[in-house]
Design a protein around this motif. Sequence first.
Motif, PDB file in Angstrom:
ATOM      1  N   THR A   1       1.006  -1.597  -0.084  1.00 48.84           N
ATOM      2  CA  THR A   1       0.200  -0.178  -0.171  1.00 48.84           C
ATOM      3  C   THR A   1       1.278   1.300   0.213  1.00 48.84           C
ATOM      4  OG1 THR A   1      -2.047  -1.042   0.933  1.00 48.84           O
ATOM      5  CG2 THR A   1      -2.182   1.105   1.100  1.00 48.84           C
TER       6      THR A   1
ATOM      7  N   LEU B   1      -0.797   3.234   3.900  1.00 51.51           N
ATOM      8  CA  LEU B   1      -1.128   4.932   2.934  1.00 51.51           C
ATOM      9  C   LEU B   1      -0.397   5.803   4.070  1.00 51.51           C
ATOM     10  CD1 LEU B   1      -3.696   5.736   1.032  1.00 51.51           C
ATOM     11  CD2 LEU B   1      -5.332   5.764   2.885  1.00 51.51           C
TER      12      LEU B   1
ATOM     13  N   PHE C   1       1.509  -1.980  -5.235  1.00 57.68           N
ATOM     14  CA  PHE C   1       1.125  -3.223  -5.007  1.00 57.68           C
ATOM     15  C   PHE C   1       1.023  -4.343  -4.876  1.00 57.68           C
ATOM     16  CE2 PHE C   1      -2.123  -5.322  -2.591  1.00 57.68           C
ATOM     17  CZ  PHE C   1      -1.890  -5.484  -1.572  1.00 57.68           C
TER      18      PHE C   1
ATOM     19  N   ALA D   1      -3.264  -2.165   5.753  1.00 58.95           N
ATOM     20  CA  ALA D   1      -3.842  -1.158   4.308  1.00 58.95           C
ATOM     21  C   ALA D   1      -3.921   0.190   4.561  1.00 58.95           C
ATOM     22  CB  ALA D   1      -5.272  -1.714   3.625  1.00 58.95           C
TER      23      ALA D   1
ATOM     24  N   GLN E   1       2.257   2.133  -3.733  1.00 64.37           N
ATOM     25  CA  GLN E   1       1.182   2.597  -4.364  1.00 64.37           C
ATOM     26  C   GLN E   1       1.124   3.641  -4.339  1.00 64.37           C
ATOM     27  OE1 GLN E   1      -0.103  -0.233  -6.332  1.00 64.37           O
ATOM     28  NE2 GLN E   1      -2.061   0.688  -6.885  1.00 64.37           N
TER      29      GLN E   1
ATOM     30  N   THR F   1      -6.534  -1.420  -1.575  1.00 65.98           N
ATOM     31  CA  THR F   1      -5.177  -0.421  -1.932  1.00 65.98           C
ATOM     32  C   THR F   1      -6.032   1.013  -2.367  1.00 65.98           C
ATOM     33  OG1 THR F   1      -3.955  -1.762  -1.007  1.00 65.98           O
ATOM     34  CG2 THR F   1      -2.806   0.224  -2.395  1.00 65.98           C
TER      35      THR F   1
END
Length: 271
Positions: free
Chosen positions: A39, A231, A49, A227, A42, A77
């Motif tokens: 995550t 983030l 991911f 996740a 990404q 994600t």
Amino acid sequence: MALSRPEARATAGLSWPGAGPQTAVLSIVLVVAAIAAGTSMQRVAGMGFAMISAPMLVLLLGPREGVLLVNLAGALTSALVMSRVWREVEWRRLGVLAPTGAVGVLAGAVVAARTPAALLEVVVGSLIALGLTAVLLARRATPVRGNPITVLFGAVSGASSVMAGTAGPAMSVYAVLVRWDQRRMAATVQPFFVVIALGSVVAKSVAGPATLPDFSIAMWAACLAAALGGLAVGELVSRRVAARAARRLTFVVAYLGSLSTIVHGVVGLTG
């Protein structure tokens, strides 16, 4: 009746016959860490991911459960990342990419049902690596314009997602060919990846039995927390990474993704 090794891995907190509680705990930690790291990548690079998380998840859960978890977690994600960058999304371009990507998923599912998975991984990974190399060599050439190139790469990305588990590298090639702004690219591919990932899940469910890992509610909550934590970390890193550095990171991630796909396919063919 005793469980087979892949089945046992997906049950009872990621444990298998003969494994002690310490091994099960380590497996849980590795699953959570893989989702968090994927995550974060990404959010920073706009993709990556699956490349980061898939090897560990497939190793721990087996190919069916692991890949399906990668697809669903990848969709989550991308949705989480999109919530942070939706103002940068180019909706008109997405309107071309999303439907052609869905068509690519369907076409890829038909091909995948008739072709050994390992062979598909080698072919798709090789084509993507060659495409990335060609783009690098011709990066000073005149940018490509128009919807046909968008339609082509939307379909290719969707097909490569369901055939080899990776949609990002094809999008990276497309981004360089059209000189797509890094920030807008990283934002626009998020809803595109949601469509592709969920489409791949549906295609796999239609093609054959698709089973999720037999996690407890607490384990699913831990995956969600991983996740969200990934983030947050990616958000902090992205604020300190220049657009040019992020573009280079995207290309490196795409290359690594294509190469890992080739290696995984070769191992499957020779194993």
